[in-house]
Design an enzyme around this catalytic site. Sequence first.
Site, PDB file in Angstrom:
ATOM      1  N   GLY A 156       1.629   4.454   3.801  1.00 20.07           N
ATOM      2  CA  GLY A 156       2.647   3.730   3.053  1.00 20.07           C
ATOM      3  C   GLY A 156       3.519   4.646   2.234  1.00 20.07           C
ATOM      4  O   GLY A 156       4.744   4.451   2.152  1.00 20.07           O
ATOM      5  N   SER A 166      -4.909  -1.137  14.123  1.00 21.23           N
ATOM      6  CA  SER A 166      -5.695   0.058  14.411  1.00 21.23           C
ATOM      7  C   SER A 166      -6.181  -0.035  15.846  1.00 21.23           C
ATOM      8  O   SER A 166      -6.375  -1.137  16.381  1.00 21.23           O
ATOM      9  CB  SER A 166      -6.899   0.146  13.461  1.00 21.23           C
ATOM     10  OG  SER A 166      -7.861   1.079  13.944  1.00 21.23           O
ATOM     11  N   GLY A 178       0.821  -1.211   0.000  1.00 19.58           N
ATOM     12  CA  GLY A 178       0.000   0.000   0.000  1.00 19.58           C
ATOM     13  C   GLY A 178       0.849   1.252   0.000  1.00 19.58           C
ATOM     14  O   GLY A 178       0.493   2.262   0.624  1.00 19.58           O
ATOM     15  N   ALA A 179       1.964   1.223  -0.730  1.00 22.33           N
ATOM     16  CA  ALA A 179       2.923   2.328  -0.687  1.00 22.33           C
ATOM     17  C   ALA A 179       2.551   3.489  -1.594  1.00 22.33           C
ATOM     18  O   ALA A 179       3.251   4.501  -1.609  1.00 22.33           O
ATOM     19  CB  ALA A 179       4.313   1.821  -1.062  1.00 22.33           C
ATOM     20  N   ASN A 180       1.465   3.361  -2.343  1.00 27.84           N
ATOM     21  CA  ASN A 180       1.147   4.404  -3.315  1.00 27.84           C
ATOM     22  C   ASN A 180       0.414   5.597  -2.710  1.00 27.84           C
ATOM     23  O   ASN A 180       0.250   6.623  -3.361  1.00 27.84           O
ATOM     24  CB  ASN A 180       0.311   3.839  -4.466  1.00 27.84           C
ATOM     25  CG  ASN A 180      -0.977   3.215  -3.998  1.00 27.84           C
ATOM     26  OD1 ASN A 180      -0.951   2.049  -3.563  1.00 27.84           O
ATOM     27  ND2 ASN A 180      -2.093   3.926  -4.062  1.00 27.84           N
ATOM     28  N   TYR A 214     -14.175  -4.894  10.145  1.00 26.43           N
ATOM     29  CA  TYR A 214     -12.903  -4.175  10.163  1.00 26.43           C
ATOM     30  C   TYR A 214     -12.163  -4.425  11.479  1.00 26.43           C
ATOM     31  O   TYR A 214     -10.953  -4.722  11.485  1.00 26.43           O
ATOM     32  CB  TYR A 214     -13.139  -2.676   9.967  1.00 26.43           C
ATOM     33  CG  TYR A 214     -11.875  -1.848   9.976  1.00 26.43           C
ATOM     34  CD1 TYR A 214     -10.879  -2.056   9.030  1.00 26.43           C
ATOM     35  CD2 TYR A 214     -11.680  -0.843  10.930  1.00 26.43           C
ATOM     36  CE1 TYR A 214      -9.710  -1.293   9.026  1.00 26.43           C
ATOM     37  CE2 TYR A 214     -10.524  -0.077  10.934  1.00 26.43           C
ATOM     38  CZ  TYR A 214      -9.540  -0.306   9.993  1.00 26.43           C
ATOM     39  OH  TYR A 214      -8.392   0.451   9.989  1.00 26.43           O
ATOM     40  N   GLY A 253      -1.131   7.569   1.345  1.00 28.02           N
ATOM     41  CA  GLY A 253      -1.311   7.549   2.790  1.00 28.02           C
ATOM     42  C   GLY A 253      -0.057   7.214   3.581  1.00 28.02           C
ATOM     43  O   GLY A 253       1.047   7.667   3.294  1.00 28.02           O
TER      44      GLY A 253
END
Length: 303
Positions: free
Chosen positions: A27, A150, A21-23, A175, A25
């Site tokens: 990440g 979280s 998820g580095a693209n 979640y 936020g």
Amino acid sequence: MSAWTTDEMPDCTGRTVVVTGANSGLGLEATRDFARKGAHVVLACRDVDRGGEAASDVRGDVPGASLTVRDCDLASLDSIREFASTVDEELGAIDVLCNNAGVMAIPRGETAEGFERQFGINHLGHFALTGLLLDSLEAADDPRVITQSSGIHARGEIDFDDLQSEESYNKWDAYAQSKLANVLFAYELDRRHGDDLTSVACHPGYAATNLQYRGPEAEGSRLKKALMGAFNRLFAQSAEQGALPMLYAATIEDIDGGEYVGPGGLFEMRGAPEEQSSSGRSYDEETAARLWELSAELTDVEY
């Protein structure tokens, strides 16, 4: 003692870091700081075009940043296996794996294998990825696996009778279950493989990222999206600040494994990172072991 910032991050030259998820936020911000400290960062992204844009963004701030963008869709075990195989061949050794990507409070859907999406992406995808990269991690001198959870994990329960929420679905309960699973996994990984790697759980507090918008967008609710934007502006800390617990867990020298790191400010929602206690359920070793064995069965990934 002064509040920890990225100024205290050690030099990472010669180290290889994989960030899911580095693209965007957290990440993206973690990738930026790892790159500033000299690490080679593999951006594991579901959308390689967006990953390429993120890499360009980082290079704009960090000229000469060493970055590789690779396709990794955590909603598909085939994609995870292909990513792991490619990265193994290219890198050989991985110093840090940041299990960061996730979805939050979305309408019920299923992954390619039929898992409920929040449980499938947030937990099972990262369980499979870590297992498939285990040889590369253990080939490094001091490998770490950082798993993003979280604070809402404290609300979660692992419902073994309806793990995929087929009988009843509440987006926030699902979640919370997935985020509890993240902490249980991080601790169980430390118990099982702590002699070979360091496994740490972390959480960002309340950080303003695109994650908060995905649920309202999936529902097609402009009102909920606008309200979430207002809450972010009023109460959230920045994504840069929210990435600090992950960076702290990944780089601080004085950490043994099995810790839980989060912001130390008001209600653990913002502030500098510190080591904290997670929920009582997260320390249940019987639940953790049962979840581990079931996750291995569901993903067909053995450690």
